[in-house]
Scaffold this motif. Sequence first.
Motif, PDB file in Angstrom:
ATOM      1  N   GLU A  84      30.192  23.207   0.509  1.00 59.18           N
ATOM      2  CA  GLU A  84      29.484  21.953   0.706  1.00 59.18           C
ATOM      3  C   GLU A  84      28.361  21.933  -0.324  1.00 59.18           C
ATOM      4  O   GLU A  84      27.622  22.907  -0.459  1.00 59.18           O
ATOM      5  CB  GLU A  84      28.909  21.874   2.117  1.00 59.18           C
ATOM      6  N   ILE A  85      28.240  20.844  -1.059  1.00 61.72           N
ATOM      7  CA  ILE A  85      27.258  20.736  -2.138  1.00 61.72           C
ATOM      8  C   ILE A  85      26.197  19.722  -1.724  1.00 61.72           C
ATOM      9  O   ILE A  85      26.520  18.651  -1.224  1.00 61.72           O
ATOM     10  CB  ILE A  85      27.931  20.262  -3.454  1.00 61.72           C
ATOM     11  N   ALA A  86      24.915  20.059  -1.954  1.00 58.85           N
ATOM     12  CA  ALA A  86      23.831  19.138  -1.617  1.00 58.85           C
ATOM     13  C   ALA A  86      22.626  19.420  -2.497  1.00 58.85           C
ATOM     14  O   ALA A  86      22.467  20.516  -3.021  1.00 58.85           O
ATOM     15  CB  ALA A  86      23.441  19.283  -0.140  1.00 58.85           C
ATOM     16  N   LEU A  87      21.781  18.405  -2.651  1.00 55.06           N
ATOM     17  CA  LEU A  87      20.491  18.538  -3.324  1.00 55.06           C
ATOM     18  C   LEU A  87      19.399  18.526  -2.255  1.00 55.06           C
ATOM     19  O   LEU A  87      19.517  17.825  -1.247  1.00 55.06           O
ATOM     20  CB  LEU A  87      20.259  17.372  -4.293  1.00 55.06           C
ATOM     21  N   PHE A  88      18.336  19.293  -2.489  1.00 51.75           N
ATOM     22  CA  PHE A  88      17.233  19.364  -1.539  1.00 51.75           C
ATOM     23  C   PHE A  88      15.911  19.183  -2.272  1.00 51.75           C
ATOM     24  O   PHE A  88      15.748  19.680  -3.383  1.00 51.75           O
ATOM     25  CB  PHE A  88      17.201  20.737  -0.841  1.00 51.75           C
ATOM     26  N   ALA A  91      10.374  20.918  -0.415  1.00 51.72           N
ATOM     27  CA  ALA A  91       9.901  21.132   0.953  1.00 51.72           C
ATOM     28  C   ALA A  91      11.046  21.290   1.950  1.00 51.72           C
ATOM     29  O   ALA A  91      10.841  21.768   3.063  1.00 51.72           O
ATOM     30  CB  ALA A  91       9.008  19.973   1.382  1.00 51.72           C
ATOM     31  N   ASP A  92      12.261  20.904   1.544  1.00 55.46           N
ATOM     32  CA  ASP A  92      13.400  20.925   2.464  1.00 55.46           C
ATOM     33  C   ASP A  92      14.427  22.003   2.131  1.00 55.46           C
ATOM     34  O   ASP A  92      15.558  21.950   2.633  1.00 55.46           O
ATOM     35  CB  ASP A  92      14.096  19.559   2.456  1.00 55.46           C
ATOM     36  N   ILE A  93      14.067  22.981   1.310  1.00 58.56           N
ATOM     37  CA  ILE A  93      15.007  24.057   0.982  1.00 58.56           C
ATOM     38  C   ILE A  93      15.393  24.751   2.290  1.00 58.56           C
ATOM     39  O   ILE A  93      14.522  25.153   3.055  1.00 58.56           O
ATOM     40  CB  ILE A  93      14.389  25.064  -0.007  1.00 58.56           C
ATOM     41  N   THR A 106      11.970  29.804  -4.278  1.00 59.35           N
ATOM     42  CA  THR A 106      10.540  29.611  -4.049  1.00 59.35           C
ATOM     43  C   THR A 106       9.709  30.360  -5.087  1.00 59.35           C
ATOM     44  O   THR A 106       8.700  29.841  -5.557  1.00 59.35           O
ATOM     45  CB  THR A 106      10.135  30.004  -2.616  1.00 59.35           C
ATOM     46  N   HIS A 107      10.150  31.552  -5.488  1.00 58.71           N
ATOM     47  CA  HIS A 107       9.420  32.315  -6.507  1.00 58.71           C
ATOM     48  C   HIS A 107       9.403  31.573  -7.849  1.00 58.71           C
ATOM     49  O   HIS A 107       8.357  31.395  -8.461  1.00 58.71           O
ATOM     50  CB  HIS A 107      10.053  33.696  -6.687  1.00 58.71           C
ATOM     51  N   HIS A 108      10.571  31.132  -8.295  1.00 57.35           N
ATOM     52  CA  HIS A 108      10.654  30.507  -9.612  1.00 57.35           C
ATOM     53  C   HIS A 108      10.093  29.092  -9.623  1.00 57.35           C
ATOM     54  O   HIS A 108       9.545  28.644 -10.625  1.00 57.35           O
ATOM     55  CB  HIS A 108      12.084  30.555 -10.138  1.00 57.35           C
ATOM     56  N   LEU A 109      10.195  28.371  -8.524  1.00 57.06           N
ATOM     57  CA  LEU A 109       9.648  27.019  -8.491  1.00 57.06           C
ATOM     58  C   LEU A 109       8.119  27.042  -8.438  1.00 57.06           C
ATOM     59  O   LEU A 109       7.477  26.165  -8.997  1.00 57.06           O
ATOM     60  CB  LEU A 109      10.229  26.239  -7.317  1.00 57.06           C
TER      61      LEU A 109
END
Length: 112
Positions: A84-88, A91-93, A106-109
């Motif tokens: 299943e493919i989705a974009l987040f 804040a919604d990861i 979260t580290h790289h962002l």
Amino acid sequence: MHTGWSLPGGTVEEGEDFSAAFRREIIEEIGVSLDLVDLIEVQRKKFISPQGESFDFLLAVFEARMREEELPGPTDDAIAEGLEIALFYLADIPSEMILGDRQKLTHHLKAS
């Protein structure tokens, strides 16, 4: 088998470099074209199977931008693999991510 969300991934085929493998896997699994592909980390990992077999491998982490404004429908490879493919939004990861992928995100962002 792992359950939960994960970043797209796969293996490097003979004759490919990390970047070519990354682009190929993204097209196969997600069906989008990429711009601004940047290798941001290489990690040395060890895999140990439930049977106790182990092997070392390198994990390449990339950052890129997709050219499309929306995700296309599922690719044949995604359907065959049951993906299943989705974009987040950041804040919604999902918290239900596997293989340490949430920590990678979260580290790289935060670092960018």
